[in-house]
Design an enzyme around this catalytic site. Structure first.
Site, short mmCIF file in Angstrom:
data_model
loop_
_atom_site.label_atom_id
_atom_site.label_comp_id
_atom_site.label_asym_id
_atom_site.label_seq_id
_atom_site.Cartn_x
_atom_site.Cartn_y
_atom_site.Cartn_z
N GLU A 15 0.65 -1.10 -0.11
CA GLU A 15 -0.14 0.17 0.04
C GLU A 15 0.80 1.35 0.04
OE1 GLU A 15 -0.23 -2.48 2.23
OE2 GLU A 15 -2.11 -3.39 1.98
N ASP A 26 21.30 18.82 -29.73
CA ASP A 26 21.62 19.92 -30.70
C ASP A 26 22.92 20.37 -30.42
OD1 ASP A 26 20.92 21.06 -28.38
OD2 ASP A 26 19.67 22.69 -29.46
N ASP A 44 16.33 23.44 -28.32
CA ASP A 44 15.76 24.63 -27.88
C ASP A 44 14.67 25.50 -28.73
OD1 ASP A 44 17.66 25.46 -30.00
OD2 ASP A 44 18.97 26.50 -28.99
N ASP A 53 12.55 21.69 -32.73
CA ASP A 53 12.89 20.69 -31.84
C ASP A 53 11.76 19.76 -31.10
OD1 ASP A 53 15.80 20.55 -32.12
OD2 ASP A 53 15.77 22.34 -31.05
N ASN A 73 6.31 -8.14 3.29
CA ASN A 73 5.10 -8.71 2.85
C ASN A 73 5.28 -10.45 2.98
OD1 ASN A 73 4.52 -6.16 2.14
ND2 ASN A 73 3.64 -6.80 -0.04
#
Length: 947
Positions: A324, A366, A667, A671, A733
């Site tokens: 949970e 780039d 930028d 792009d 668990n």
């Protein structure tokens, strides 16, 4: 956009109020004539678009506004806050728990007599879902508010001719056929065909990615297509120099900018590797929990237990298997990664993007602004047959010219023959250039050589000029100097050399012979091959100017050559090296010329071989998908130049088809489609466009590739820490499930631990230690490992084995304590009831045993092989504090009457706590033995050992 004096707009019909207009019709596509606009002559353009030299009439403009719609792009789609909140409840874990809560409440209504504990369980499960949803919503909502809107890229008002009168209008009211006037400093408001152009250059970076301004002319350009047409300017680009009168041929979504916008909108968001992994894990945990719950329900039902009690029992098993606290832990752990990245200038808009960079295998980057400074800088000057270096980078005039005396006249001429202005810092900004950045670089170099250009311009005022144009590829100015006139010329080396007859030398200029001309050409070629943009500077006396400009620009004396470049960022090479060590492939994707791209790639270390693979956009068009896949599969160095948004999208998709996790930097608006389609889009915050920031998951506030390397390191640490707290969460668990199974198969009628107790452990005792594990710093060698395989599961076999190992030890310990306690009481199993004090003590022992075991388990999972004692038992104080808090909460559940009634617990004795501590330390001790065996197995063998 430059504002006009109010009187300049007098007589121009202002737009009518929105309520007074007829409702707009469906937007029509542009006329077919618009598609052939570049091929038309300037005289034919206006009639083709239904306009004239005096512009449109107000009535015609009104009709076209109704037909074509406003000149704007739709606002970026954002989910409303309520939808974002609702999405938190669609997580598979949330659905499972909501169903469990609803069915539990139904069971409460059906059972006789009604047990308060059943409705408490239903409420507790619902609270867990609400808590997880609140945490996830708060983190994502606050992060997404950082996104910028696309509309900020478009100017708000522009100068227009209508009814033959100049005026100013909001850009939203521009229509095809409008005649607009633009000059240096303006942003282009729509796609326009030039009718007149004077010394016009435009920054097309937002559309094409080109780093240098490009010249524009009004002459016909039959072979060109958008956005390369030399006689067109496009929405969102900037006028750098000159002025123009142009006619609008496309507005809004029909513009080149709008095409990119539509391409971006059509690109689907990609799920990150972590999202896919968590979804895969959630499905399997859900199926396992449901299967085990149904199996136990079927086993208990024939034993005489009521249907409701059997269901509540099976539900307790399902709750024990569902982690949970995992959604909340995951969200907050990722948020910690977000804050860490923010300290390194990386703003993450979506939490799951934190980990995505850590699994990146390919970065498509780039050039301009990311790997480079985005500030042209003169780095080399050739004069009087000698090379001179120039130090310093960018527009800040700090640095020096080696042996400046022989080059002062060259730099003085170059600066006088310029229209740019160098502006000092203001309001915390850096030095910047108003006008062409190439001319700005010459001004900075002149300042580094000790020239005061304000004084020089005052001493040599300009009296005439011949502006730069793309045909002649040079510019010349005439100045009054000491009673005579001198012409200063700068331009492309071959163009200037063709007009020179002498070359500067010491003490006087000498004739420019063929051999000298060849040597100077070789110098210019060598500088260009190094990725430098080369300009030649010349001068001549001009006492009498008559005739055309070609006659004026003759018999020049060559002063020398200036080589400039957009310098790489200082941190770029180290960041590229770090990515290489981490096994990440870097591919440069740029709109620049191949020579320029390769030169920068070599400087920053992306290219190290003699012959990298250099592919242009035109060559990509000739490749089908099979050929493209073959190209990207080659592991060699790859540079993609002169590419369009569609090319970038194809390349990203090709890498993804190979199973790569792709990060894309950018930028410009061009792009944006690739940024959105990538596994992780990284936009520039300082120099980037709003559309790029909108499409990306992460924004670099300093525009530096170095921040990407740091983000990769932190992203990998996030993934490692997620695996640590997964082992921590799932191992207990098993400690919760095994006692329940043992009770079932031994015939014990009650559960050794209730569902409410399980929720208390999962949320009260486990979340804080899991968060502390999520805050562990990156390991020292994290960037020396290859990226994790894309198909590697969070729940790899190694993780599962460790969960079973640690969880099994916990389970054996708490089972032994439980059955020892109920067995030594002398009460037969069948006689136990929920209110029996011995039973309440036994389930309290089980809950406390799991909590204490988890404290030591948290210490164990901090390292994989290294001893926790060597790493520092107390080196993560948050973890110690979180574990002690869980134990303190357990003590409160054991001793506080109100909590005793809620959790059905009993007080424990000091002997009980001592026993539980002895049992709880077993996972840590066993894991230390396991780590020692691993270290022994992988230790280097002594020299000569042939075992």
């Amino acid at each position: 956009m430059r504002m006009l004096h109010p009187q300049q707009g007098r007589g121009l019909t202002e737009p009518e109020p929105a309520g007074s207009r007829a409702p707009p019709r469906e937007h029509r596509p542009l006329p077919d004539t618009a598609r052939g606009i570049p091929a038309l002559s300037a005289a034919d353009v206006l009639p083709a678009l239904g306009s004239s030299a005096s512009g449109l009439t107000a009535d015609a403009a009104h009709e076209r506004r109704a037909a074509y719609g406003p000149n704007e792009l739709p606002a970026p789609h954002r989910r409303p806050a309520w939808r974002q909140l609702a999405a938190q409840f669609t997580d598979l874990f949330a659905i499972i728990l909501l169903v469990a809560s609803g069915v539990t409440f139904l069971a409460y209504l059906l059972e006789e007599p009604r047990e308060p504990g059943t409705v408490q369980l239903a409420a507790a499960i619902a609270c867990v879902v609400l808590l997880n949803a609140a945490i996830g919503f708060a983190q994502e909502y606050s992060a997404e508010r950082t996104a910028q809107t696309l509309q900020a890229m478009v100017p708000h008002r522009c100068r227009v001719l209508r009814d033959g009168r100049p005026g100013e209008l909001p850009v939203q009211d521009l229509v095809p056929g409008d005649v607009v006037m633009l000059e240096a400093g303006d942003t282009v408001p729509a796609d326009c065909r030039l009718v007149e152009a004077h010394d016009l250059t435009v920054d097309n970076a937002a559309i094409t990615g080109e780093s240098e301004p490009v010249p524009r002319t009004a002459e016909a350009d039959p072979a060109a297509e958008a956005p390369q047409a030399r006689n067109c300017v496009y929405m969102g680009t900037d006028v750098i120099t000159g002025m123009t009168r142009a006619v609008v041929f496309a507005t809004g979504q029909h513009t080149e900018f709008g095409r990119i916008y539509r391409l971006t909108a059509a690109a689907p968001w990609q799920k990150t590797p972590l999202q896919r992994e968590v979804a895969w894990m959630a499905r399997r945990v859900a199926v396992t929990a449901l299967a085990v719950g149904l199996l136990l329900f079927a086993i208990r039902l024939p034993t005489g237990q009521s249907t409701v009690s059997s269901f509540v029992f099976a539900l307790g098993v399902m709750v024990a298997l569902v982690p949970e606290g995992l959604p909340a832990t995951l969200s907050v752990s990722l948020a910690l990664g977000v804050r860490r990245m923010a300290r390194h200038q990386a703003l993450v808009k979506k939490l799951v993007a934190v980990e995505a960079l850590g699994s990146t295998t390919v970065v498509c980057t780039d050039k301009t602004g990311t790997l480079t400074q985005a500030e042209m800088t003169v780095v080399r000057i050739w004069a009087r047959d000698q090379d001179h270096t120039v130090t310093g980078v960018g527009f800040e005039p700090s640095g020096e010219v080696s042996d400046p005396e022989p080059v002062r006249e060259l730099l003085r001429s170059a600066a006088l023959c310029s229209d740019a202005r160098l502006l000092p810092p203001a309001d915390g900004a850096r030095w910047r250039v108003l006008g062409d950045t190439t001319e700005g670089a010459l001004l900075v170099a002149a300042a580094k050589a000790g020239l005061n250009m304000e004084a020089e311009e005052a001493a040599a005022p300009r009296t005439a000029e011949h502006p730069f144009d793309s045909v002649r590829r040079l510019m010349s100015t005439v100045h009054e100097e000491g009673g005579t006139r001198r012409m200063r010329v700068k331009g492309a080396p071959l163009e200037v050399l063709d007009r020179c007859t002498r070359v500067d030398a010491e003490p006087d200029p000498v004739e420019l012979t063929d051999s000298k001309r060849a040597r100077i050409t070789a110098v210019a070629d060598r500088m260009a091959a190094q990725g430098l943009r080369v300009l030649a500077i010349a001068e001549r006396e001009a006492p009498h100017l008559s005739g055309d400009r070609d006659q004026h620009e003759r018999d020049l004396t060559l002063l020398g050559l200036a080589g400039m470049m957009d310098p790489p960022r200082e941190e770029a090479r180290a960041a590229v090296d770090a990515c290489r060590r981490a096994g990440i492939r870097i591919v440069m994707v740029t709109g620049d010329h191949p020579l320029t791209a390769e030169a920068v790639a070599r400087r920053v270390g992306i290219v190290r071989t003699v012959r990298p693979t250099v592919v242009t956009g035109a060559e990509l068009d000739g490749l089908d998908d099979v050929g493209l896949d073959r190209m990207v599969a080659d592991p060699g160095e790859l540079l993609l130049c002169r590419v369009s948004p569609e090319h970038k999208m194809r390349v990203v998709t090709a890498f993804q088809r190979r199973g790569e996790v792709v990060a894309v930097t950018g930028d410009g608006a061009n792009d944006a489609p690739a940024l959105k389609h990538a596994d992780i889009g990284v936009a520039m915050g300082a120099s980037g466009t709003d559309v790029a920031r909108e499409a990306a998951e992460m924004v670099l506030l300093d525009d530096s590739f170095g921040s990407i390397a740091v983000a990769v390191r932190l992203g990998r640490a996030v993934y490692q820490n997620i695996r640590k707290f997964l082992v921590y969460l799932f191992s207990h668990n098993i400690g919760e499930l095994v006692p329940i199974l043992a009770a079932t198969f031994t015939g014990f009628p009650l559960v050794p631990i209730t569902a409410v107790q399980i929720l208390a452990i999962d949320l009260g005792s486990d979340v804080l230690p899991a968060l502390a594990l999520g805050a562990e710093p990156p390991e020292s060698d994290v960037m020396d490992r290859p990226p994790r395989p894309r198909r590697e599961r969070l729940f790899s076999m190694a993780v599962v084995r460790r969960i079973l190992f640690l969880g099994g030890i916990q389970a054996l310990g708490v089972c032994a304590v439980f059955f020892w306690h109920v067995g030594t009481s002398g009460i037969p199993f069948a006689d136990f009831t929920a209110d029996d004090p011995v039973y309440r003590e036994a389930i309290t022992l089980v809950q406390a045993g799991i909590v204490i075991s988890q404290f030591f388990n948290a210490l164990a999972v901090r390292t994989e092989r290294e001893s926790v004692f060597r790493a520092g038992l107390l080196s993560n104080p948050r973890l110690i504090a979180a574990g002690l808090f869980g134990i303190a909460l357990m003590a409160a559940i054991s001793y506080v009457p109100l909590l005793q009634s809620i959790f059905h617990t009993a007080p424990l004795s000091a002997g009980d706590w001592a026993l539980l501590t002895a049992v709880g330390v077993l996972p840590l001790a066993a894991d230390e033995v396991r780590k020692m065996r691993l270290r022994t197995r992988h230790a280097p063998r002594p020299e000569g050992d042939v075992r």
